[in-house]
Design a protein around this motif. Structure first.
Motif, PDB file in Angstrom:
ATOM      1  N   GLN A  23     -11.197  36.394 104.952  1.00 17.54           N
ATOM      2  CA  GLN A  23     -10.108  37.323 104.645  1.00 17.54           C
ATOM      3  C   GLN A  23      -8.870  36.590 104.166  1.00 17.54           C
ATOM      4  OE1 GLN A  23      -9.527  39.784 108.126  1.00 17.54           O
ATOM      5  NE2 GLN A  23     -10.858  41.366 107.301  1.00 17.54           N
ATOM      6  N   ALA A  24      -8.517  35.502 104.809  1.00 19.06           N
ATOM      7  CA  ALA A  24      -7.329  34.745 104.399  1.00 19.06           C
ATOM      8  C   ALA A  24      -7.492  34.203 102.987  1.00 19.06           C
ATOM      9  CB  ALA A  24      -7.067  33.607 105.385  1.00 19.06           C
ATOM     10  N   THR A  25      -8.674  33.717 102.669  1.00 20.69           N
ATOM     11  CA  THR A  25      -8.927  33.214 101.321  1.00 20.69           C
ATOM     12  C   THR A  25      -8.806  34.335 100.294  1.00 20.69           C
ATOM     13  OG1 THR A  25     -10.406  31.531 102.212  1.00 20.69           O
ATOM     14  CG2 THR A  25     -10.603  32.003  99.873  1.00 20.69           C
ATOM     15  N   GLY A  26      -9.385  35.483 100.599  1.00 20.27           N
ATOM     16  CA  GLY A  26      -9.333  36.621  99.673  1.00 20.27           C
ATOM     17  C   GLY A  26      -7.932  37.157  99.454  1.00 20.27           C
ATOM     18  N   GLY A 150      -4.601  43.277  92.843  1.00 16.79           N
ATOM     19  CA  GLY A 150      -4.803  42.422  94.006  1.00 16.79           C
ATOM     20  C   GLY A 150      -5.794  43.038  94.975  1.00 16.79           C
ATOM     21  N   GLY A 151      -5.660  44.342  95.229  1.00 16.53           N
ATOM     22  CA  GLY A 151      -6.604  45.031  96.109  1.00 16.53           C
ATOM     23  C   GLY A 151      -7.999  45.098  95.516  1.00 16.53           C
ATOM     24  N   ALA A 152      -8.093  45.334  94.213  1.00 20.81           N
ATOM     25  CA  ALA A 152      -9.399  45.368  93.551  1.00 20.81           C
ATOM     26  C   ALA A 152     -10.064  43.997  93.605  1.00 20.81           C
ATOM     27  CB  ALA A 152      -9.246  45.836  92.106  1.00 20.81           C
ATOM     28  N   PHE A 153      -9.261  42.937  93.430  1.00 16.31           N
ATOM     29  CA  PHE A 153      -9.810  41.589  93.550  1.00 16.31           C
ATOM     30  C   PHE A 153     -10.399  41.394  94.937  1.00 16.31           C
ATOM     31  CE2 PHE A 153      -9.320  37.354  95.273  1.00 16.31           C
ATOM     32  CZ  PHE A 153     -10.142  36.635  94.421  1.00 16.31           C
ATOM     33  N   TYR A 154      -9.668  41.792  95.976  1.00 14.84           N
ATOM     34  CA  TYR A 154     -10.179  41.583  97.321  1.00 14.84           C
ATOM     35  C   TYR A 154     -11.455  42.391  97.555  1.00 14.84           C
ATOM     36  CZ  TYR A 154     -10.842  40.858 102.172  1.00 14.84           C
ATOM     37  OH  TYR A 154     -11.415  40.495 103.362  1.00 14.84           O
ATOM     38  N   LEU A 155     -11.500  43.607  97.060  1.00 15.01           N
ATOM     39  CA  LEU A 155     -12.688  44.444  97.226  1.00 15.01           C
ATOM     40  C   LEU A 155     -13.901  43.775  96.585  1.00 15.01           C
ATOM     41  CD1 LEU A 155     -13.887  47.179  98.145  1.00 15.01           C
ATOM     42  CD2 LEU A 155     -13.209  48.092  95.943  1.00 15.01           C
ATOM     43  N   ALA A 160     -18.797  40.399  97.041  1.00 12.70           N
ATOM     44  CA  ALA A 160     -19.536  39.213  96.604  1.00 12.70           C
ATOM     45  C   ALA A 160     -19.786  38.256  97.772  1.00 12.70           C
ATOM     46  CB  ALA A 160     -18.775  38.502  95.487  1.00 12.70           C
ATOM     47  N   ALA A 161     -18.788  38.066  98.621  1.00  7.37           N
ATOM     48  CA  ALA A 161     -18.956  37.183  99.769  1.00  7.37           C
ATOM     49  C   ALA A 161     -20.009  37.740 100.723  1.00  7.37           C
ATOM     50  CB  ALA A 161     -17.627  36.994 100.496  1.00  7.37           C
ATOM     51  N   HIS A 162     -20.018  39.037 100.902  1.00  2.00           N
ATOM     52  CA  HIS A 162     -21.027  39.644 101.770  1.00  2.00           C
ATOM     53  C   HIS A 162     -22.421  39.481 101.171  1.00  2.00           C
ATOM     54  CE1 HIS A 162     -22.923  42.317 104.621  1.00  2.00           C
ATOM     55  NE2 HIS A 162     -23.435  42.988 103.611  1.00  2.00           N
ATOM     56  N   ARG A 163     -22.522  39.650  99.867  1.00  2.52           N
ATOM     57  CA  ARG A 163     -23.815  39.549  99.201  1.00  2.52           C
ATOM     58  C   ARG A 163     -24.354  38.109  99.252  1.00  2.52           C
ATOM     59  NH1 ARG A 163     -27.572  42.993  97.878  1.00  2.52           N
ATOM     60  NH2 ARG A 163     -26.546  44.174  96.281  1.00  2.52           N
ATOM     61  N   LEU A 164     -23.463  37.148  99.027  1.00  4.11           N
ATOM     62  CA  LEU A 164     -23.888  35.752  98.999  1.00  4.11           C
ATOM     63  C   LEU A 164     -24.098  35.150 100.390  1.00  4.11           C
ATOM     64  CD1 LEU A 164     -21.557  34.404  96.151  1.00  4.11           C
ATOM     65  CD2 LEU A 164     -24.015  34.855  96.028  1.00  4.11           C
ATOM     66  N   LEU A 165     -23.289  35.584 101.358  1.00  5.40           N
ATOM     67  CA  LEU A 165     -23.334  34.978 102.678  1.00  5.40           C
ATOM     68  C   LEU A 165     -23.776  35.956 103.757  1.00  5.40           C
ATOM     69  CD1 LEU A 165     -19.938  33.109 102.275  1.00  5.40           C
ATOM     70  CD2 LEU A 165     -22.217  32.139 102.033  1.00  5.40           C
ATOM     71  N   TRP A 166     -24.689  36.849 103.412  1.00  2.90           N
ATOM     72  CA  TRP A 166     -25.106  37.878 104.355  1.00  2.90           C
ATOM     73  C   TRP A 166     -25.728  37.282 105.613  1.00  2.90           C
ATOM     74  CZ3 TRP A 166     -30.198  38.058 105.740  1.00  2.90           C
ATOM     75  CH2 TRP A 166     -31.098  37.384 104.920  1.00  2.90           C
TER      76      TRP A 166
END
Length: 170
Positions: A23-26, A150-155, A160-166
């Motif tokens: 979250q902090a990175t995003g 900014g919000g769209a980027f985080y979404l 993507a993070a969930h998909r890659l690091l599930w």
């Protein structure tokens, strides 16, 4: 009190640390890119606020589509809140009418449970941070668009993070 090495390892490999780091990175990445590469410091702050509004709803638990729906609701309601607050920010009477109405409306979202309360909090946070300076009409459009992006980027980043690091989140 000094923590044993095993407790530190358990913390650093826990989902709490991983989720907080993700979250902090995003949230910080849009600000770092806009400030560092383009020199747009104010736009970086606004984009980070928009990303933080969406990140508040990125909580573990429940099916992932509900998390995506909650983040999308935060993106839409946060952008609408930014636009309304920005339009009212240069008119004292409008502020006095809008702020209590938004506070009441977003507080009522708690009837929908934990995620509704988080959505209300995220929108109240973005409203408060938008009220810091009066904005002209052109500034409102730019502020709202930057916050939305900014919000769209985080979404997209979260999906993507969930998909890659599930496997890490499991």
């Amino acid at each position: 009190m000094i923590l044993p090495t095993s407790q530190l390892q358990r913390f650093f490999y826990s989902h709490y640390f991983f989720g907080g780091l993700r979250q902090a990175t995003g949230v910080l990445l849009p600000a770092l890119v806009l400030s560092g590469f383009f020199g747009w410091h104010a736009a970086g702050f606004v984009a980070a606020v928009g990303a933080a509004c969406v990140a508040i709803l990125d909580q573990p638990g429940g099916p992932r589509r509900y998390g995506i729906n909650g983040m999308f609701a935060a993106l839409c309601l946060g952008s609408a809140t930014t636009a309304l607050t920005g339009l009212a920010s240069s008119h004292l009477l409008a502020i006095w009418l809008l702020v209590p109405a938004l506070c009441f409306g977003f507080s009522m979202l708690t009837v929908y449970g934990k995620h509704g309360g988080l959505l209300g909090f995220a929108c109240l946070l973005i409203m408060t941070l938008t009220l810091r300076t009066p904005l002209t009409l052109a500034d409102v459009l730019q502020h709202t668009l930057t916050s939305f992006l900014g919000g769209a980027f985080y979404l997209l980043y979260s999906a993507a993070a969930h998909r890659l690091l599930w496997h890490r989140e499991e």
